[in-house]
Design a protein around this motif. Structure first.
Motif, mmCIF file in Angstrom:
data_model
loop_
_atom_site.group_PDB
_atom_site.id
_atom_site.type_symbol
_atom_site.label_atom_id
_atom_site.label_comp_id
_atom_site.label_asym_id
_atom_site.label_seq_id
_atom_site.Cartn_x
_atom_site.Cartn_y
_atom_site.Cartn_z
ATOM 1 N N ALA A 114 0.827 -1.211 0.000
ATOM 2 C CA ALA A 114 0.000 0.000 0.000
ATOM 3 C C ALA A 114 0.858 1.256 0.000
ATOM 4 C CB ALA A 114 -0.942 -0.008 1.201
ATOM 5 N N HIS A 115 1.952 1.250 0.744
ATOM 6 C CA HIS A 115 2.862 2.400 0.730
ATOM 7 C C HIS A 115 3.375 2.656 -0.691
ATOM 8 C CE1 HIS A 115 3.941 1.270 5.158
ATOM 9 N NE2 HIS A 115 2.889 2.076 5.120
ATOM 10 N N ALA A 116 3.816 1.584 -1.350
ATOM 11 C CA ALA A 116 4.381 1.720 -2.693
ATOM 12 C C ALA A 116 3.341 2.224 -3.688
ATOM 13 C CB ALA A 116 4.955 0.379 -3.157
ATOM 14 N N VAL A 117 2.136 1.676 -3.619
ATOM 15 C CA VAL A 117 1.082 2.077 -4.558
ATOM 16 C C VAL A 117 0.707 3.544 -4.357
ATOM 17 C CG1 VAL A 117 -1.355 1.717 -5.132
ATOM 18 C CG2 VAL A 117 0.169 -0.251 -4.887
ATOM 19 N N SER A 118 0.558 3.960 -3.115
ATOM 20 C CA SER A 118 0.178 5.353 -2.846
ATOM 21 C C SER A 118 1.239 6.330 -3.331
ATOM 22 C CB SER A 118 -0.073 5.534 -1.347
ATOM 23 O OG SER A 118 -1.167 4.767 -0.911
ATOM 24 N N TYR A 119 2.494 5.993 -3.092
ATOM 25 C CA TYR A 119 3.591 6.863 -3.513
ATOM 26 C C TYR A 119 3.716 6.887 -5.033
ATOM 27 C CZ TYR A 119 8.477 8.374 -4.078
ATOM 28 O OH TYR A 119 9.636 9.002 -4.466
ATOM 29 N N GLU B 266 3.766 -8.191 -9.465
ATOM 30 C CA GLU B 266 2.590 -8.346 -8.624
ATOM 31 C C GLU B 266 1.761 -7.071 -8.516
ATOM 32 O OE1 GLU B 266 6.216 -7.887 -5.829
ATOM 33 O OE2 GLU B 266 5.751 -8.722 -7.807
ATOM 34 N N LEU B 267 2.310 -5.934 -8.935
ATOM 35 C CA LEU B 267 1.553 -4.683 -8.914
ATOM 36 C C LEU B 267 0.913 -4.352 -10.264
ATOM 37 C CD1 LEU B 267 3.706 -2.222 -6.744
ATOM 38 C CD2 LEU B 267 1.821 -3.722 -6.056
ATOM 39 N N ALA B 268 1.117 -5.203 -11.258
ATOM 40 C CA ALA B 268 0.571 -4.901 -12.587
ATOM 41 C C ALA B 268 -0.942 -4.737 -12.536
ATOM 42 C CB ALA B 268 0.953 -6.002 -13.577
ATOM 43 N N ARG B 269 -1.603 -5.546 -11.701
ATOM 44 C CA ARG B 269 -3.066 -5.444 -11.633
ATOM 45 C C ARG B 269 -3.539 -4.189 -10.907
ATOM 46 N NH1 ARG B 269 -1.860 -9.707 -8.008
ATOM 47 N NH2 ARG B 269 -2.514 -9.350 -5.837
ATOM 48 N N ALA C 295 -4.681 0.700 -12.411
ATOM 49 C CA ALA C 295 -5.707 1.740 -12.290
ATOM 50 C C ALA C 295 -5.480 2.595 -11.047
ATOM 51 C CB ALA C 295 -7.095 1.106 -12.255
ATOM 52 N N ARG C 296 -4.919 2.015 -9.999
ATOM 53 C CA ARG C 296 -4.679 2.762 -8.761
ATOM 54 C C ARG C 296 -3.386 3.568 -8.835
ATOM 55 N NH1 ARG C 296 -4.521 -1.392 -4.155
ATOM 56 N NH2 ARG C 296 -4.312 0.498 -2.893
#
Length: 271
Positions: free
Chosen positions: A166-171, A193-196, A199-200
């Motif tokens: 979540a930290h990585a996605v938000s940043y 693993e973050l490819a999906r 959209a976020r």
């Protein structure tokens, strides 16, 4: 370069004019938003030059270079930025509280590369770090780059007791907003693993190191509609990527040091 497994990193355009035409006629669109800055079109010839700039070989329409180097004239240029870790020896250039620390208060390092890890654990710190990295992104735009590659998205996977997905996605979303505001497309660097979560995060294309070697190219291709720059480092990885993806993705093999042409150890091959 990626700090996990040393995994660094358009229809084929006939030349720069063809690439430009694709970019003008087929802008990348999010499903529920206005056109975003255009990423590299699928399958174009690519060269990965983050270890030092040199004249692109014939057939190359997309060039990835370090932010300290000027973009290649006449190409689609991607600007490499180390966004999740401090450069070696540069930790003193950051506010002390923006460096990730362990339970004893010691700065956490990616030991393989001698890089201090940045602390993404609170919204306030993410915003402050993104503001500084954002100035580097602005510099890429000012120099004439078309896209940016923020490296070390996968840092959280190496320090799971301190950092989270979540930290990585938000940043990453903060960096994407900054880049899009300057007209730059943004790459997801590895971290299949973050490819999906595209959209976020708001990321537009992928730079996938060794996805042929590890059988991950399909996941990136599906998430980013074949807008994937594949960088392999072994003959077997190149062969695997070319066997299945030569007609769809941009594929290049480089030496692990990503040496400039003419340097000892320089390797560059394509399908």
């Amino acid at each position: 370069m990626n700090r996990e497994r040393v995994r660094r990193t358009l229809a084929v355009a006939a030349g720069t004019a063809a690439v430009a035409a694709v970019l003008l006629l087929a802008p990348w669109r999010d499903d529920d938003g206005p056109p975003a800055p255009a990423p590299p079109p699928p399958g174009a010839g690519v060269d990965y030059q983050i270890g030092g700039a040199y004249a692109p070989p014939p057939g190359v329409d997309v060039v990835v270079r370090d932010r300290g180097d000027a973009p290649a004239p006449g190409a689609y240029n991607v600007c490499y930025v180390n966004a999740f870790q401090a450069q070696p020896g540069a930790e003193d250039e950051w506010d002390p509280d923006l460096l990730l620390r362990d339970a004893d208060g010691a700065v956490v390092y990616d030991e393989d590369w001698g890089e201090a890890v940045l602390d993404l654990r609170t919204a306030g710190k993410r915003e402050r770090i993104a503001a500084r990295v954002g100035r580097w992104i602005d510099g890429c735009a000012d120099r004439g780059y078309q896209a940016v590659e923020p490296d070390n998205l996968d840092t959280y996977t190496r320090f799971p007791r301190l950092l989270t997905r979540a930290h990585a996605v938000s940043y990453a979303a903060l960096l994407a907003d900054r880049a899009h505001g300057r007209g730059l497309a943004v790459a997801q660097k590895n971290t299949v693993e973050l490819a999906r979560d595209r959209a976020r995060t708001g990321l537009d294309f992928a730079v996938a190191e060794e996805c042929g070697e590890y059988g991950e190219c399909a996941a990136y291709a599906a998430a980013f509609d074949d807008r994937v720059l594949v960088v392999e480092y072994t003959p077997g990885g190149l062969a695997a990527a070319c066997e299945r993806w030569a007609d769809r993705l941009s594929v290049v093999r480089r030496d692990r040091a990503v040496s400039p042409r003419g340097a000892a150890g320089y390797v560059r091959e394509t399908c």
